[in-house]
Design a protein around this motif. Sequence first.
Motif, PDB file in Angstrom:
ATOM      1  N   LEU A   1     -94.397 -16.461  41.794  1.00 53.62           N
ATOM      2  CA  LEU A   1     -94.673 -16.540  40.365  1.00 53.62           C
ATOM      3  C   LEU A   1     -93.677 -17.404  39.602  1.00 53.62           C
ATOM      4  CD1 LEU A   1     -96.390 -15.604  37.973  1.00 53.62           C
ATOM      5  CD2 LEU A   1     -94.826 -13.654  37.735  1.00 53.62           C
ATOM      6  N   LEU A   2     -92.383 -17.115  39.708  1.00 47.11           N
ATOM      7  CA  LEU A   2     -91.410 -17.835  38.872  1.00 47.11           C
ATOM      8  C   LEU A   2     -91.408 -19.340  39.140  1.00 47.11           C
ATOM      9  CD1 LEU A   2     -89.387 -16.857  36.632  1.00 47.11           C
ATOM     10  CD2 LEU A   2     -90.573 -15.059  37.911  1.00 47.11           C
TER      11      LEU A   2
ATOM     12  N   PRO B   1    -102.800 -11.054  36.724  1.00 49.27           N
ATOM     13  CA  PRO B   1    -101.883 -10.875  35.586  1.00 49.27           C
ATOM     14  C   PRO B   1    -101.535  -9.423  35.294  1.00 49.27           C
ATOM     15  CG  PRO B   1    -104.076 -11.567  34.851  1.00 49.27           C
ATOM     16  CD  PRO B   1    -104.053 -11.737  36.331  1.00 49.27           C
ATOM     17  N   GLU B   2    -102.370  -8.473  35.736  1.00 47.82           N
ATOM     18  CA  GLU B   2    -102.088  -7.063  35.466  1.00 47.82           C
ATOM     19  C   GLU B   2    -101.172  -6.424  36.508  1.00 47.82           C
ATOM     20  OE1 GLU B   2    -105.191  -8.163  36.100  1.00 47.82           O
ATOM     21  OE2 GLU B   2    -106.127  -8.324  34.099  1.00 47.82           O
ATOM     22  N   SER B   3    -100.918  -7.112  37.610  1.00 50.01           N
ATOM     23  CA  SER B   3    -100.096  -6.533  38.672  1.00 50.01           C
ATOM     24  C   SER B   3     -98.665  -6.304  38.184  1.00 50.01           C
ATOM     25  CB  SER B   3    -100.071  -7.455  39.892  1.00 50.01           C
ATOM     26  OG  SER B   3    -101.341  -7.497  40.506  1.00 50.01           O
TER      27      SER B   3
ATOM     28  N   VAL C   1     -97.255  -9.150  35.487  1.00 48.98           N
ATOM     29  CA  VAL C   1     -97.134 -10.589  35.672  1.00 48.98           C
ATOM     30  C   VAL C   1     -97.356 -11.346  34.360  1.00 48.98           C
ATOM     31  CG1 VAL C   1     -98.262 -12.563  36.790  1.00 48.98           C
ATOM     32  CG2 VAL C   1     -97.678 -10.517  38.133  1.00 48.98           C
ATOM     33  N   ALA C   2     -98.310 -10.890  33.549  1.00 51.73           N
ATOM     34  CA  ALA C   2     -98.587 -11.573  32.282  1.00 51.73           C
ATOM     35  C   ALA C   2     -97.368 -11.557  31.368  1.00 51.73           C
ATOM     36  CB  ALA C   2     -99.780 -10.908  31.595  1.00 51.73           C
ATOM     37  N   HIS C   3     -96.665 -10.427  31.324  1.00 52.70           N
ATOM     38  CA  HIS C   3     -95.466 -10.315  30.488  1.00 52.70           C
ATOM     39  C   HIS C   3     -94.383 -11.275  30.965  1.00 52.70           C
ATOM     40  CE1 HIS C   3     -92.157  -7.476  28.657  1.00 52.70           C
ATOM     41  NE2 HIS C   3     -92.124  -8.686  28.153  1.00 52.70           N
TER      42      HIS C   3
ATOM     43  N   TRP D   1    -100.710 -18.742  29.659  1.00 57.70           N
ATOM     44  CA  TRP D   1    -101.274 -18.602  30.991  1.00 57.70           C
ATOM     45  C   TRP D   1    -102.787 -18.461  30.946  1.00 57.70           C
ATOM     46  CZ3 TRP D   1    -103.994 -14.132  32.002  1.00 57.70           C
ATOM     47  CH2 TRP D   1    -103.741 -13.030  31.178  1.00 57.70           C
ATOM     48  N   THR D   2    -103.417 -18.765  32.075  1.00 57.52           N
ATOM     49  CA  THR D   2    -104.860 -18.645  32.240  1.00 57.52           C
ATOM     50  C   THR D   2    -105.129 -17.876  33.525  1.00 57.52           C
ATOM     51  OG1 THR D   2    -105.182 -20.789  31.167  1.00 57.52           O
ATOM     52  CG2 THR D   2    -107.028 -19.923  32.473  1.00 57.52           C
TER      53      THR D   2
END
Length: 338
Positions: A190-191, A209-211, A253-255, A270-271
């Motif tokens: 991710l990063l 994104p919710e993970s 992940v979204a945060h 993000w998308t």
Amino acid sequence: MHYLVTGHTGFKGSWLTLMLTGRGHTVSGLSLDPVAGSLFERARIGELVERDHRVDIRDAEATARAITETAPDVVLHLAAQPLVRESYRAPRATFETNAMGTLNVIEAVQNTPSVKAHVVITTDKVYRNVNQAAGYVETDPLGGFDPYSASKAMADLLVQSWVRSFLGTPTAIARAGNVIGGGDVCDGRLLPDLIEAFSEGRSPLLRYPESVRPWQHVLDCLNGYLSLADALLGGRGTGEWNFGPGPDSFVDVAHVAELVASLYDTTATWTRDEGDHPHEAGLLALDATKAESELGWHNKLTFAQSVGWTVEWEKATQSGADARATAAGQVADFEVLA
């Protein structure tokens, strides 16, 4: 003290070499060649290494020869195929490296009289994940849905079996999760993906994104490994140990993406990636109470600081700062934190 780090050309191995040499230790390494653009290359980590063995740990004979010839005091076994998505593309290589490769290392250590302590690194993904809110403790059942997780659970059980079956080098297992820090170039993490996108003003694609993940700076994680090695050298510390951040670092992940965007001061957002993706855990966290109470270890950096230090390193090196000096500076700053 002479440390041998397997996987020293990787992301964690490079930071660990900097941390160990910063503490005055001698470091040798055993690993595959680094990937292009890695921290190992950018920070010239090879210049800090006493003996640099380029060995595939699936080769038992070459692994044994390298460890015996090096004659280290401590072995930290990090070498692995570390990616979930890669494990779907190359399951056989993943199982051979992570399970049989670990067997080759632990057998070689057993036959090297100089080694006084051996820490084997597995992962938080060794646990049978039931998406529970509470962090997993060391006595929870192991499992593994994907080939990577299963291969690391196999390695974990293999080491447990070995140390209970054969007298030899004091050995412990360290389990940690999602670590972040400057210089990570692994595909699909991710990063690195967020930093590449936001530094270019693009919108990154997020698979899940919710993970929720327990985000931890690599230096906090590595400090745990070294605390465990010190315990082994002091006559305690065998068994299995979790090294993870507290609940405040259990962030979706979204945060994370939104925080990185704010640090880059970009309007890009993000998308969701609507493609077909392999299974990934929705929630996975560790309970590190045992390491905190028995080893005196704790995380020094908060979630926001961990992300901030990561972006700070990337921004500095993108602006032309020396990669090793920047990383060594963060190591030095970390070491003086309470």
